[in-house]
Structure formats: C-alpha cells, structure tokens
Write a protein that holds these residues in place. Structure first.
Motif, PDB file in Angstrom:
ATOM      1  N   ILE A  20      41.464  42.252  65.533  1.00 32.59           N
ATOM      2  CA  ILE A  20      42.503  41.658  66.367  1.00 32.59           C
ATOM      3  C   ILE A  20      42.041  41.597  67.821  1.00 32.59           C
ATOM      4  CG2 ILE A  20      44.851  41.974  67.256  1.00 32.59           C
ATOM      5  CD1 ILE A  20      45.587  43.172  64.566  1.00 32.59           C
ATOM      6  N   VAL A  21      41.419  42.663  68.302  1.00 29.82           N
ATOM      7  CA  VAL A  21      40.910  42.676  69.676  1.00 29.82           C
ATOM      8  C   VAL A  21      39.820  41.621  69.847  1.00 29.82           C
ATOM      9  CG1 VAL A  21      39.826  44.071  71.478  1.00 29.82           C
ATOM     10  CG2 VAL A  21      41.463  45.125  69.916  1.00 29.82           C
ATOM     11  N   PHE A  22      38.965  41.469  68.815  1.00 31.71           N
ATOM     12  CA  PHE A  22      37.904  40.465  68.870  1.00 31.71           C
ATOM     13  C   PHE A  22      38.476  39.067  69.061  1.00 31.71           C
ATOM     14  CE2 PHE A  22      35.752  37.235  66.234  1.00 31.71           C
ATOM     15  CZ  PHE A  22      34.579  37.094  66.957  1.00 31.71           C
ATOM     16  N   HIS A  23      39.439  38.692  68.220  1.00 32.21           N
ATOM     17  CA  HIS A  23      39.999  37.346  68.313  1.00 32.21           C
ATOM     18  C   HIS A  23      40.799  37.166  69.604  1.00 32.21           C
ATOM     19  CE1 HIS A  23      39.363  37.027  63.790  1.00 32.21           C
ATOM     20  NE2 HIS A  23      38.750  35.982  64.303  1.00 32.21           N
ATOM     21  N   ALA A  24      41.447  38.225  70.066  1.00 29.69           N
ATOM     22  CA  ALA A  24      42.171  38.130  71.334  1.00 29.69           C
ATOM     23  C   ALA A  24      41.197  37.957  72.495  1.00 29.69           C
ATOM     24  CB  ALA A  24      43.030  39.372  71.545  1.00 29.69           C
ATOM     25  N   ALA A  25      40.055  38.646  72.436  1.00 28.70           N
ATOM     26  CA  ALA A  25      39.072  38.597  73.520  1.00 28.70           C
ATOM     27  C   ALA A  25      38.426  37.223  73.652  1.00 28.70           C
ATOM     28  CB  ALA A  25      37.997  39.656  73.297  1.00 28.70           C
ATOM     29  N   LEU A  26      38.362  36.450  72.561  1.00 29.49           N
ATOM     30  CA  LEU A  26      37.751  35.125  72.637  1.00 29.49           C
ATOM     31  C   LEU A  26      38.455  34.231  73.657  1.00 29.49           C
ATOM     32  CD1 LEU A  26      37.103  34.311  68.850  1.00 29.49           C
ATOM     33  CD2 LEU A  26      35.460  35.124  70.556  1.00 29.49           C
ATOM     34  N   TYR A  31      32.312  32.247  77.833  1.00 29.60           N
ATOM     35  CA  TYR A  31      31.349  31.698  76.881  1.00 29.60           C
ATOM     36  C   TYR A  31      32.040  30.885  75.780  1.00 29.60           C
ATOM     37  CZ  TYR A  31      27.020  31.539  74.114  1.00 29.60           C
ATOM     38  OH  TYR A  31      25.904  31.120  73.439  1.00 29.60           O
ATOM     39  N   PHE A  32      33.263  31.281  75.432  1.00 30.03           N
ATOM     40  CA  PHE A  32      33.958  30.653  74.297  1.00 30.03           C
ATOM     41  C   PHE A  32      35.057  29.689  74.737  1.00 30.03           C
ATOM     42  CE2 PHE A  32      32.397  34.821  72.906  1.00 30.03           C
ATOM     43  CZ  PHE A  32      31.605  34.440  71.835  1.00 30.03           C
ATOM     44  N   GLN A  33      35.041  29.276  75.999  1.00 30.35           N
ATOM     45  CA  GLN A  33      36.119  28.445  76.527  1.00 30.35           C
ATOM     46  C   GLN A  33      36.279  27.122  75.792  1.00 30.35           C
ATOM     47  OE1 GLN A  33      38.499  28.996  79.438  1.00 30.35           O
ATOM     48  NE2 GLN A  33      38.029  30.870  78.327  1.00 30.35           N
ATOM     49  N   ALA A  46      33.070  40.149  80.771  1.00 27.02           N
ATOM     50  CA  ALA A  46      33.089  41.371  79.973  1.00 27.02           C
ATOM     51  C   ALA A  46      33.619  41.107  78.567  1.00 27.02           C
ATOM     52  CB  ALA A  46      33.945  42.440  80.659  1.00 27.02           C
ATOM     53  N   PHE A  47      34.549  40.160  78.449  1.00 23.90           N
ATOM     54  CA  PHE A  47      35.109  39.846  77.136  1.00 23.90           C
ATOM     55  C   PHE A  47      34.085  39.131  76.255  1.00 23.90           C
ATOM     56  CE2 PHE A  47      38.843  40.059  79.954  1.00 23.90           C
ATOM     57  CZ  PHE A  47      39.510  41.107  79.330  1.00 23.90           C
ATOM     58  N   ASP A  48      33.189  38.369  76.868  1.00 25.15           N
ATOM     59  CA  ASP A  48      32.111  37.745  76.107  1.00 25.15           C
ATOM     60  C   ASP A  48      31.216  38.805  75.481  1.00 25.15           C
ATOM     61  OD1 ASP A  48      32.826  35.109  76.611  1.00 25.15           O
ATOM     62  OD2 ASP A  48      31.628  34.989  78.438  1.00 25.15           O
ATOM     63  N   TYR A  49      30.815  39.773  76.294  1.00 28.31           N
ATOM     64  CA  TYR A  49      29.917  40.811  75.787  1.00 28.31           C
ATOM     65  C   TYR A  49      30.580  41.637  74.689  1.00 28.31           C
ATOM     66  CZ  TYR A  49      26.776  39.764  79.654  1.00 28.31           C
ATOM     67  OH  TYR A  49      25.913  39.139  80.512  1.00 28.31           O
ATOM     68  N   PHE A  50      31.868  41.957  74.876  1.00 26.20           N
ATOM     69  CA  PHE A  50      32.566  42.707  73.828  1.00 26.20           C
ATOM     70  C   PHE A  50      32.656  41.898  72.542  1.00 26.20           C
ATOM     71  CE2 PHE A  50      36.471  43.245  71.429  1.00 26.20           C
ATOM     72  CZ  PHE A  50      36.320  44.561  70.987  1.00 26.20           C
ATOM     73  N   ALA A  51      33.071  40.639  72.657  1.00 24.85           N
ATOM     74  CA  ALA A  51      33.252  39.794  71.476  1.00 24.85           C
ATOM     75  C   ALA A  51      31.934  39.603  70.728  1.00 24.85           C
ATOM     76  CB  ALA A  51      33.847  38.446  71.869  1.00 24.85           C
ATOM     77  N   MET A  52      30.857  39.315  71.460  1.00 21.37           N
ATOM     78  CA  MET A  52      29.569  39.070  70.800  1.00 21.37           C
ATOM     79  C   MET A  52      28.983  40.349  70.218  1.00 21.37           C
ATOM     80  SD  MET A  52      27.736  36.069  73.055  1.00 21.37           S
ATOM     81  CE  MET A  52      28.295  36.531  74.685  1.00 21.37           C
ATOM     82  N   TRP A  53      29.204  41.476  70.884  1.00 20.29           N
ATOM     83  CA  TRP A  53      28.724  42.745  70.336  1.00 20.29           C
ATOM     84  C   TRP A  53      29.478  43.110  69.059  1.00 20.29           C
ATOM     85  CZ3 TRP A  53      31.827  47.340  70.355  1.00 20.29           C
ATOM     86  CH2 TRP A  53      31.179  48.457  69.813  1.00 20.29           C
ATOM     87  N   SER A 340      45.821  39.568  85.577  1.00 16.32           N
ATOM     88  CA  SER A 340      44.454  39.872  85.150  1.00 16.32           C
ATOM     89  C   SER A 340      44.275  39.584  83.665  1.00 16.32           C
ATOM     90  CB  SER A 340      44.145  41.335  85.439  1.00 16.32           C
ATOM     91  OG  SER A 340      42.998  41.756  84.736  1.00 16.32           O
ATOM     92  N   PRO A 341      43.101  39.039  83.266  1.00 16.23           N
ATOM     93  CA  PRO A 341      42.851  38.818  81.842  1.00 16.23           C
ATOM     94  C   PRO A 341      42.825  40.131  81.053  1.00 16.23           C
ATOM     95  CG  PRO A 341      40.852  38.466  83.126  1.00 16.23           C
ATOM     96  CD  PRO A 341      41.987  38.568  84.102  1.00 16.23           C
ATOM     97  N   PHE A 342      42.535  41.247  81.719  1.00  7.64           N
ATOM     98  CA  PHE A 342      42.555  42.540  81.039  1.00  7.64           C
ATOM     99  C   PHE A 342      43.986  42.912  80.641  1.00  7.64           C
ATOM    100  CE2 PHE A 342      38.722  42.500  83.586  1.00  7.64           C
ATOM    101  CZ  PHE A 342      37.764  43.020  82.711  1.00  7.64           C
TER     102      PHE A 342
END
Length: 396
Positions: A20-26, A31-33, A46-53, A340-342
C-alpha cells in the motif's frame, strides 16, 4: 500434524502494508509522474528511491510466500485438493473482481477529472490512446499466480521430477550463481525499472522472475532447514544488496516521456531502445539479495504468534483487491491540497488501511464474501484444530 509457520503470517502482513505504501508513494515521486493515476505535482525524490527499492523485492517475496503455501497445501490436501482450492480462491476471485476493479478505477478517474487541479499527466495519455491494450492492472498478481499454480500442480503429478526440481532450486549453487543469471536473462528486453506482467497472455520474463520465486518458496517448504543454514550468511548479503542498489540508482535510465508512455499504451508494452546492461545486472543482484534478506529476516525474527498479524494476514486478500481504487479516491482530491507530500503519503496510507480494515471487518470477515475469498474460517475456540490450519487462504 502440520506445523504453523508464524513468520509466513507476519511476512504477509508486513508485505501488505509495504504494498500500500509503495502504490501510494508512486504519486509523490517525480520519476513516475507520467505513468501513475494520481501523480501529484507536489513531490519529492525520496519517494522515487523508496518505491524503486521496495519494488525490487516486494512481489518476488509475495511469490516466494505463495510457493511455500502451495507446497503446504499439497502436503495437507493432496494434488486434487490443491488445484480445486486454487481455482476457487485465486481464479474465481480474479474473474469476479476484474470487471469490478475496471469499473471502480474508471469511476475514480471520472471523479478525479472533475476535482483534481492539475490533472495527472496520465489523464492526457488516455485521451491520446486510440485502442488501449487490456491490462489486468493490480490483479496481474492473481492471473500470474493461477498460471504458476496450474503448472505446479501438473509437475506435482510426476513426483520424481517434482522432488528433484524443488531440491535443486534451494541449493546454494542455484540461488547464488544460477538465479541472478536467470533473472538477468529473463528480464533482458524489459524496461528498467521492470513493469508489472499485466497481460492476459503468459509473459516469459514473469516466469523467469516470479515463477522461479514461486518454485524456490515451494522448495523451502520441503527443505525448511536450509533457511537456518542460509541465515548464517544474512549479514554478508547486505553488502551485495546495498552495493547493487546504489549502482542501480546511479545508472537508472531517464523516466519515460509522455510520448513514450502514449506509444507504450498503444503497443501494450515498453520496448527499450537500448539495453543498459549495468543497470540490468545491478537490478538482478538487488532483486535476489533483498528478497533473500526479507525472507531470512522474517524467518529469524518474525516466527512468533500474533493475533494482530494473523488478522491482518486474513484481511490482506480483500485489502489487496480494493486498495488501488481506494487510493485513487483519496489521492486525487489531495492534489488540490497545498501540504507536504510526506503528509499526503501518511494520510493516503492510513485512510486506505482504515477503509480496507473496516470494510473487511464489517462486510467480509463473517460474510459470504469472506467465504468466497478465504474459505470458512477455523473456529477460534478450538485451538487444537487451528494448529493444522496454515494460511487457509494462502492467496499471496
């Protein structure tokens, strides 16, 4: 009496939350805009790095767990009982929820088009695509899983080959030497980061990555003691995992342009113009390393009973099925909110979990929907019978 593997329950619960966090972070990574339904112009790298990791190991881990549970089901119910269970608990829900998901996603997009300002770039892509290729969307997991289960069932009918293969895929020579090469070859013509195998026809690269993960998970059920042996190298795995991830991020290709996304939508897939071999190899090493780390960490530190994680494990199937449209209904209006996006990520994740858990508890857990998805729940006042129940639904 079959033992209960509590770490499988707990890994499932954590993987659910991570998904769920992965799909929310996209929505909040630049990078995924151009490729995500709810892309927000207020974003952070930071959300790109989390999602791709997390993308490197999240679904390989799911299929590892699914293979483990498949082997357990065969041991518990036999070959015939296994395939009947998979057809009822995987194929039928896919067929039922596929049109429901399509309708909900289109409705969420229509809702978003009337309220979000600015609209995510993907909305313009849909207007430019003349004949979109049918996608299984987030239900691709079920479609691939039923393919693997059918092949696994057919293989199980030939016991000598079945046991030989499952014994081989958990040996060090396969996991440490053959598997990274196999994953690299399987994904040679795929874009980086790798996409979801969401087509209705079988995709060979998915078999190379997720199908192999499924087999290894089944192998670990029959050769469970190997996990203890492999844990001795747990900390050594961190070096190739971290190093390959840094290389992967450093040589990552540029994000897709809108024209490339439109072309991919018309063709049904993205065809890389050139193969970035360094990124491909780094990606494969990272996939194998981080998936192994996640599995071994769960085996070592999460093998304990928890009513909460068992409840979450039982709820995970329902939440998985509905979480994408729920996220869309939440994140599209948030585009208009200047925070904030966070904060937006926390709000969208918590709200989606709340909707998922409340709807599961009220509409699914003790209803015919729950029986349809997970089968009849074991009676909680008979613990001696529960000891033989290992992940009744075992859908993921």
């Amino acid at each position: 009496m079959l033992p209960r593997f509590h770490y499988i329950d707990n890994l499932r619960s954590l993987a659910l939350l991570l998904g769920i966090v992965f799909h929310a972070a996209l929505a909040y990574g630049p990078y995924f805009q151009n490729i995500w339904f709810t892309s927000d112009p207020n974003n952070h790298v930071a959300f790109d790095y989390f999602a791709m990791w997390s993308h490197l190991f999240r679904m390989p881990l799911f299929f590892l767990i699914a293979g483990f549970c498949a082997a357990l089901l065969i041991a518990k119910r036999g070959n015939k009982g296994f395939i009947i269970n998979r057809l009822k608990r995987v194929l039928l829900p896919f067929l039922v929820f596929m049109p429901i998901s399509i309708a909900l996603i289109f409705h969420a997009m229509s809702f978003g088009a009337s309220i979000a300002d600015p609209l995510p770039p993907l909305f313009s892509v849909f207007k430019a695509v003349k004949e979109p290729v049918l996608s299984t969307m987030h239900l691709w997991f079920l479609w691939n899983l039923i393919q693997f289960c059918i092949l696994f069932w057919l293989l199980s009918l030939w016991q000598p080959a079945f046991q030989t293969l499952l014994s081989f895929v958990v040996k060090p020579v396969f996991i440490l030497a053959i598997l990274p090469v196999l994953v690299t070859v399987a994904m040679y013509n795929q874009m980086i980061p790798f996409p979801a195998p969401d087509k209705l026809y079988p995709q060979a690269w998915s078999y190379g990555l997720y199908g192999t993960s499924f087999l290894i998970g089944a192998g670990f059920y029959y050769h469970h003691s190997r996990l203890q042996t492999y844990f001795k190298g747990f900390y050594a795995l961190l070096l190739p995992a971290v190093a390959s991830t840094f290389v992967y991020f450093y040589v990552l290709p540029a994000p897709l342009t809108l024209n490339q996304v439109i072309e991919a939508a018309n063709m049904g897939e993205v065809v890389p113009e050139q193969i970035n071999l360094v990124a491909l190899i780094a990606q494969s090493i990272a996939i194998v390393s981080w998936t192994a780390i996640a599995m071994l960490a769960g085996y070592k530190w999460l093998n304990r009973h928890s009513k909460l994680s068992l409840y979450m494990s039982n709820a995970s199937y329902w939440i998985y099925l509905i979480h994408i449209p729920v996220l869309m209904y939440i994140q599209l209006p948030l585009i208009n909110v200047a925070v904030s996006p966070f904060i937006k990520l926390v709000v969208s994740v918590l709200a989606t979990m709340f909707v998922g858990l409340v709807s599961y508890h009220l509409l699914v857990r003790n209803t015919l929907i729950g029986v349809f998805l997970n089968g009849k729940r074991a009676r909680e006042n008979k613990p001696q019978k529960n000891e033989n129940v290992q992940l009744k639904q075992s859908e993921i």
